[in-house]
Design a protein around this motif. Sequence first.
Motif, short mmCIF file in Angstrom:
data_model
loop_
_atom_site.label_atom_id
_atom_site.label_comp_id
_atom_site.label_asym_id
_atom_site.label_seq_id
_atom_site.Cartn_x
_atom_site.Cartn_y
_atom_site.Cartn_z
N LYS A 237 -4.85 -20.81 -4.85
CA LYS A 237 -3.72 -21.83 -5.01
C LYS A 237 -3.18 -21.90 -6.38
O LYS A 237 -2.37 -22.68 -6.55
N ALA A 238 -3.98 -21.49 -7.50
CA ALA A 238 -3.51 -21.77 -8.81
C ALA A 238 -2.37 -21.07 -9.02
O ALA A 238 -2.29 -19.58 -8.91
N PRO A 239 -1.40 -21.56 -10.06
CA PRO A 239 -0.11 -20.71 -10.37
C PRO A 239 -0.47 -19.54 -11.17
O PRO A 239 -1.60 -19.58 -11.98
N THR A 240 0.28 -18.58 -11.24
CA THR A 240 -0.15 -17.30 -12.35
C THR A 240 0.52 -17.74 -13.60
O THR A 240 1.63 -18.91 -13.72
N LEU A 241 -0.14 -17.28 -14.70
CA LEU A 241 0.49 -17.40 -15.96
C LEU A 241 1.99 -17.14 -16.10
O LEU A 241 2.88 -17.95 -16.86
N ARG A 242 2.57 -16.02 -15.42
CA ARG A 242 3.76 -15.95 -15.42
C ARG A 242 4.75 -16.99 -14.90
O ARG A 242 5.61 -17.29 -15.41
N GLU A 243 4.21 -17.55 -13.97
CA GLU A 243 5.01 -18.80 -13.23
C GLU A 243 5.14 -19.93 -14.02
O GLU A 243 6.01 -20.60 -14.17
N LEU A 244 4.08 -20.00 -15.09
CA LEU A 244 3.94 -21.16 -15.93
C LEU A 244 4.60 -20.93 -17.36
O LEU A 244 4.90 -21.48 -18.38
N GLY A 245 5.27 -19.69 -17.23
CA GLY A 245 6.00 -19.43 -18.44
C GLY A 245 5.55 -18.45 -19.56
O GLY A 245 6.17 -18.31 -20.62
N TYR A 246 4.21 -18.12 -19.41
CA TYR A 246 3.63 -17.11 -20.32
C TYR A 246 3.67 -15.68 -19.81
O TYR A 246 3.07 -15.45 -18.62
N ASP A 247 4.11 -14.92 -20.41
CA ASP A 247 4.04 -13.56 -20.28
C ASP A 247 2.91 -12.70 -20.19
O ASP A 247 2.80 -11.97 -21.18
N VAL A 248 2.02 -13.06 -19.40
CA VAL A 248 0.56 -12.50 -19.22
C VAL A 248 0.22 -12.00 -17.84
O VAL A 248 0.39 -12.82 -17.24
N PHE A 249 0.09 -10.77 -17.98
CA PHE A 249 -0.23 -10.14 -16.58
C PHE A 249 -1.43 -8.98 -16.72
O PHE A 249 -1.22 -8.11 -17.37
N VAL A 250 -2.59 -9.28 -16.04
CA VAL A 250 -3.75 -8.39 -16.30
C VAL A 250 -3.96 -7.64 -14.86
O VAL A 250 -4.93 -8.42 -14.25
N PRO A 251 -3.47 -6.89 -14.53
CA PRO A 251 -3.75 -6.20 -13.26
C PRO A 251 -5.19 -5.61 -13.15
O PRO A 251 -5.72 -5.19 -14.04
N SER A 252 -5.94 -5.76 -11.94
CA SER A 252 -7.24 -5.38 -11.78
C SER A 252 -7.52 -4.85 -10.33
O SER A 252 -8.32 -5.29 -9.64
N PRO A 253 -6.74 -3.80 -9.99
CA PRO A 253 -7.07 -3.47 -8.57
C PRO A 253 -8.53 -2.43 -8.46
O PRO A 253 -8.89 -2.10 -9.72
N LEU A 254 -9.12 -2.45 -7.62
CA LEU A 254 -10.50 -1.72 -7.41
C LEU A 254 -10.24 -0.58 -6.23
O LEU A 254 -9.74 -1.17 -5.18
N GLY A 255 -10.51 0.48 -6.59
CA GLY A 255 -10.38 1.60 -5.57
C GLY A 255 -11.39 2.59 -5.46
O GLY A 255 -12.66 2.45 -6.00
N LEU A 256 -11.41 3.53 -4.76
CA LEU A 256 -12.25 4.52 -4.25
C LEU A 256 -11.80 5.93 -5.24
O LEU A 256 -10.51 6.07 -5.16
N ALA A 257 -12.78 6.43 -5.77
CA ALA A 257 -12.41 7.75 -6.41
C ALA A 257 -13.57 8.84 -6.30
O ALA A 257 -14.62 8.37 -5.88
N GLY A 258 -13.30 10.08 -6.28
CA GLY A 258 -14.35 11.21 -6.30
C GLY A 258 -13.97 12.23 -7.55
O GLY A 258 -13.31 11.97 -8.24
N PRO A 259 -15.04 13.00 -7.58
CA PRO A 259 -14.78 14.15 -8.60
C PRO A 259 -13.22 14.94 -8.69
O PRO A 259 -12.65 14.99 -7.57
N LYS A 260 -12.88 15.65 -9.71
CA LYS A 260 -11.75 16.35 -9.59
C LYS A 260 -12.21 17.53 -8.63
O LYS A 260 -13.16 17.87 -8.50
N GLY A 261 -11.10 17.92 -8.18
CA GLY A 261 -10.99 19.11 -7.35
C GLY A 261 -11.26 18.65 -5.73
O GLY A 261 -11.65 19.80 -5.07
N LEU A 262 -11.47 17.36 -5.56
CA LEU A 262 -11.84 16.98 -4.11
C LEU A 262 -10.54 17.50 -3.28
O LEU A 262 -9.41 17.18 -3.70
N PRO A 263 -10.96 18.35 -2.02
CA PRO A 263 -9.86 18.83 -1.52
C PRO A 263 -9.05 17.74 -0.87
O PRO A 263 -9.49 16.81 -0.27
N LYS A 264 -7.58 18.14 -0.75
CA LYS A 264 -6.68 17.25 -0.12
C LYS A 264 -6.78 16.74 1.03
O LYS A 264 -6.80 15.57 1.44
N PRO A 265 -7.36 17.55 2.17
CA PRO A 265 -7.66 17.21 3.40
C PRO A 265 -8.89 15.93 3.39
O PRO A 265 -8.69 14.88 4.07
N ILE A 266 -9.88 16.05 2.61
CA ILE A 266 -11.03 15.08 2.30
C ILE A 266 -10.36 13.85 1.88
O ILE A 266 -10.45 12.74 2.21
#
Length: 325
Positions: A237-266
């Motif tokens: 419930k803490a406010p974001t820095l942007r809400e407080l008037g500071y233009d600071v945003f550091v996105p940090s999504p986490l995801g799943l990845a594989g090696p290049k060439g991974l077939p599209k159906p997989i």
Amino acid sequence: MHHRKLRRLLTVAGLAAGFAALAPALAASPADYPHKPITLIVPYSPGGTTDMAARALAENLSRQFQQPVLIENKPGAGGSMGVTEMTKAAPDGYRLTLAPVGIFRQPHLQPVRYDPIRDLAYIAAFMEYDFFVAVPADSPFKTMKDMVDFAKQNPGAVSYGTPGRFSGNHVVLAMLGTKYGAKFAHVPFKGDSDSTNSLLGGHLKTAVIANSIMPFMQAGKVRVLASAGDVVNPVFKAPTLRELGYDVFVPSPLGLAGPKGLPKPIVEKLDKAVKLALEDPNFKKLMDANGLRATYMDNEAYTQFAKKAFADEEKVVKNLGMETD
């Protein structure tokens, strides 16, 4: 006659060898995926927030696929050990990794053994960290404005801990200081737990810590002044820095990845499974218990995010060159 018979035998032998070589590929076609255990690399130590989320995801995927999804922890190198492994993994979907956002920053800082765009197939993002600016419960800083104003008037007097130089945590206050003329003193540690311990021990004025600060906040040992996310975390419930008037945003999504060439159906099969996992009540419960935000990006959106993040991180590193002490 003898030569004709020998040619026929050689032809048959050649065809047999060709079919033998094709057999594994046919047996491991994308339509049959997965037909054996999958290994998911977690580029952090066991027991942390990321590890717990990864194990919950692996358990859910195991149930969906009716195949074990095994966790392999490979900490170190700024969270890039998993993506480095992908450069030598077969593109068959049986060796995958978590891809933290730091992998887009590392190549701009030092030589690495991977290219985050060329060497990876992005499958789906499933959660997002938040970076929280925390102070001890007895701190005189009641708001971000208190702290920023003090740092402007007293350059270097506000020490802040992070889990390392050029971590996303570091970028938060480095960016804030650069944009708003406040000089903070960076103190790098090996991880969030070390930074937290130093904060609680009174050795730091503040620290930028991810979701692992939650139990200390709930116990009343620290106050969270702000987050560097784009939305308010419903648990903190803490406010974001942007809400407080500071233009600071550091996105940090986490995801799943594989090696290049991974077939599209997989890729698409894994992507769909990740989306279904996020809809599972047990998975949601674990995420909420750790103050983690479920954030889904499909393989196309995640790939586009990766390209943009890689370009953006170069600018971040260059702009914060003066803050890399």
